[in-house]
Design an enzyme around this catalytic site. Structure first.
Site, PDB file in Angstrom:
ATOM      1  N   LYS A  36       1.055  -1.499  -0.014  1.00 18.84           N
ATOM      2  CA  LYS A  36      -0.213   0.079   0.374  1.00 18.84           C
ATOM      3  C   LYS A  36       0.748   1.122  -0.420  1.00 18.84           C
ATOM      4  O   LYS A  36       0.491   2.155  -0.060  1.00 18.84           O
ATOM      5  CB  LYS A  36      -1.081  -0.211   1.058  1.00 18.84           C
ATOM      6  CG  LYS A  36      -0.422  -0.166   2.654  1.00 18.84           C
ATOM      7  CD  LYS A  36      -1.116   0.090   3.632  1.00 18.84           C
ATOM      8  CE  LYS A  36      -0.901  -0.601   4.879  1.00 18.84           C
ATOM      9  NZ  LYS A  36      -1.643  -0.480   5.914  1.00 18.84           N
ATOM     10  N   ARG A 129      -7.878  -1.803  17.297  1.00 22.76           N
ATOM     11  CA  ARG A 129      -8.448  -1.485  15.597  1.00 22.76           C
ATOM     12  C   ARG A 129      -9.223  -2.554  14.965  1.00 22.76           C
ATOM     13  O   ARG A 129     -10.168  -2.610  15.486  1.00 22.76           O
ATOM     14  CB  ARG A 129      -6.723  -1.205  14.221  1.00 22.76           C
ATOM     15  CG  ARG A 129      -7.013  -0.554  13.143  1.00 22.76           C
ATOM     16  CD  ARG A 129      -5.791   0.037  12.875  1.00 22.76           C
ATOM     17  NE  ARG A 129      -5.609  -1.505  12.034  1.00 22.76           N
ATOM     18  CZ  ARG A 129      -4.792  -1.838  10.232  1.00 22.76           C
ATOM     19  NH1 ARG A 129      -4.433  -0.221  10.514  1.00 22.76           N
ATOM     20  NH2 ARG A 129      -4.653  -2.928   9.875  1.00 22.76           N
TER      21      ARG A 129
END
Length: 353
Positions: A36, A129
């Site tokens: 990413k 998360r």
């Protein structure tokens, strides 16, 4: 042309090959290359894909779409959006999931496309998360998932350090191992992948404290910047200078160090805190916050200090130097800085073999 991001491909490939060797020697048979930070840059990713990674992993389906001609399975790292399940099934071989309703939608779309879509179910071990909280009753959801015909549960995983900063430890990752054993014994279902986190798990691995059941890591920063992310230390025999930002000086003048007049908000809606240091040799570089947040830059020349800037200007204290208009200033960058610079279309990418 400047600003430019200098990319040393030889050092990057050396990092990737060395790390793959280290991981494979330590029972990490499944190794996801997290791409990413490279913003879908095919020139770099095509070379990294040949270094021993078993999968390509990205948070953006748009990037996975670019990788279709690379002969590695594609993994969507961020839990899918329901609005995007059609593309997820079409372009991702595996996705990381935590919501039953989303898994239902993936199953329905997989059936429409005559596919079986593999998933890794994420568990939150305390970093807060994504993932099913490890203390919740997850067996009921597992029973439902395992009955779906368009979905195949191939593994479980966890994420640490990315939000809460929780450092991986043997005791924390053993919670994931316990979940694995409970799933396998309850449902007689073998899990292929037990994913023990990201580059922050490398110190645990190198100290031989990672549970032997962990066979997968999702690696990005360690490859790109040569460091683990639990303590920020450089990994032995790896390079931390693969990427260098180069920006050109467009102004140098002697000016006061403190603004003159009433101080209000700057161009980003902030009220700046500025120290009066008297007259200063100040310079401006042709790069700004539209390209990178300045806190992610570190001048290679220790005589330089970043003062601040705006969307298109970076202001530097040049008082201890003799740089001139047109000179180039080089910066080391951290992982967020690399992410921003790779994403910016205004920063040229220059490759060194």
């Amino acid at each position: 042309m400047y600003p430019s991001l200098m990319i040393n491909l030889k050092k990057l490939i050396d990092n990737a090959q060395h790390l793959n060797k280290v991981l494979s020697l330590n029972n990490i048979s499944s190794r996801f290359l997290v791409t990413k930070v490279l913003a879908g840059n095919l020139k770099i990713i095509e070379q990294l894909s040949k270094c021993g990674f078993t999968h390509l992993a990205d948070s953006r389906i748009e990037n996975l779409m670019k990788f279709q001609n690379i002969d590695l399975p594609k993994v969507l790292l961020r839990p899918p959006m329901i609005s995007d399940v059609k593309r997820v099934i079409k372009y991702a071989d595996i996705s990381l999931n935590s919501e039953l309703v989303t898994i239902f939608e993936l199953n329905n779309e997989a059936l429409k496309q005559n596919k079986i879509h593999d998933i890794i179910l994420m568990f939150d071990l305390g970093d807060l998360r994504e993932g099913i909280f490890y203390q919740d009753n997850y067996l009921e959801s597992l029973e439902i998932i395992l009955k779906l015909v368009g979905i195949r549960l191939i593994g479980i995983g966890t994420n640490l350090t990315c939000y809460g900063g929780v450092i991986p430890s043997n005791s924390i990752l053993m919670k994931l191992v316990d979940i694995k054993e409970k799933i396998e014994s309850t449902f007689n279902h073998k899990l292929e992948i037990i994913s023990g986190g990201n580059s922050s798990s490398i110190p645990l691995l190198l100290s031989n404290q990672i549970p032997k059941e962990i066979n997968n890591l999702r690696i990005g920063e360690a490859v790109m910047l040569g460091r683990e992310t639990a303590y920020g230390k450089i990994i032995d025999n790896m390079y931390d200078d693969v990427f260098t930002l180069c920006a050109e000086i467009i102004e140098i003048k002697e000016k006061p160090s403190y603004p003159i007049g009433e101080i209000g908000m700057n161009s980003f809606g902030e009220i700046p805190t500025i120290i009066d240091r008297g007259p200063m040799r100040r310079g401006i570089l042709a790069i700004g916050k539209q390209d990178v947040q300045f806190c992610n830059l570190n001048p290679i020349d220790d005589n330089l200090e970043i003062l601040g800037g705006s969307s298109d200007h970076l202001i530097i204290d040049f008082s201890k130097t003799n740089y001139q208009i047109g000179d180039i200033i080089n910066f080391k960058i951290n992982y967020p800085g690399l992410l921003q610079l790779m994403t910016s279309n205004y920063v040229n990418k220059i490759y060194k073999q």
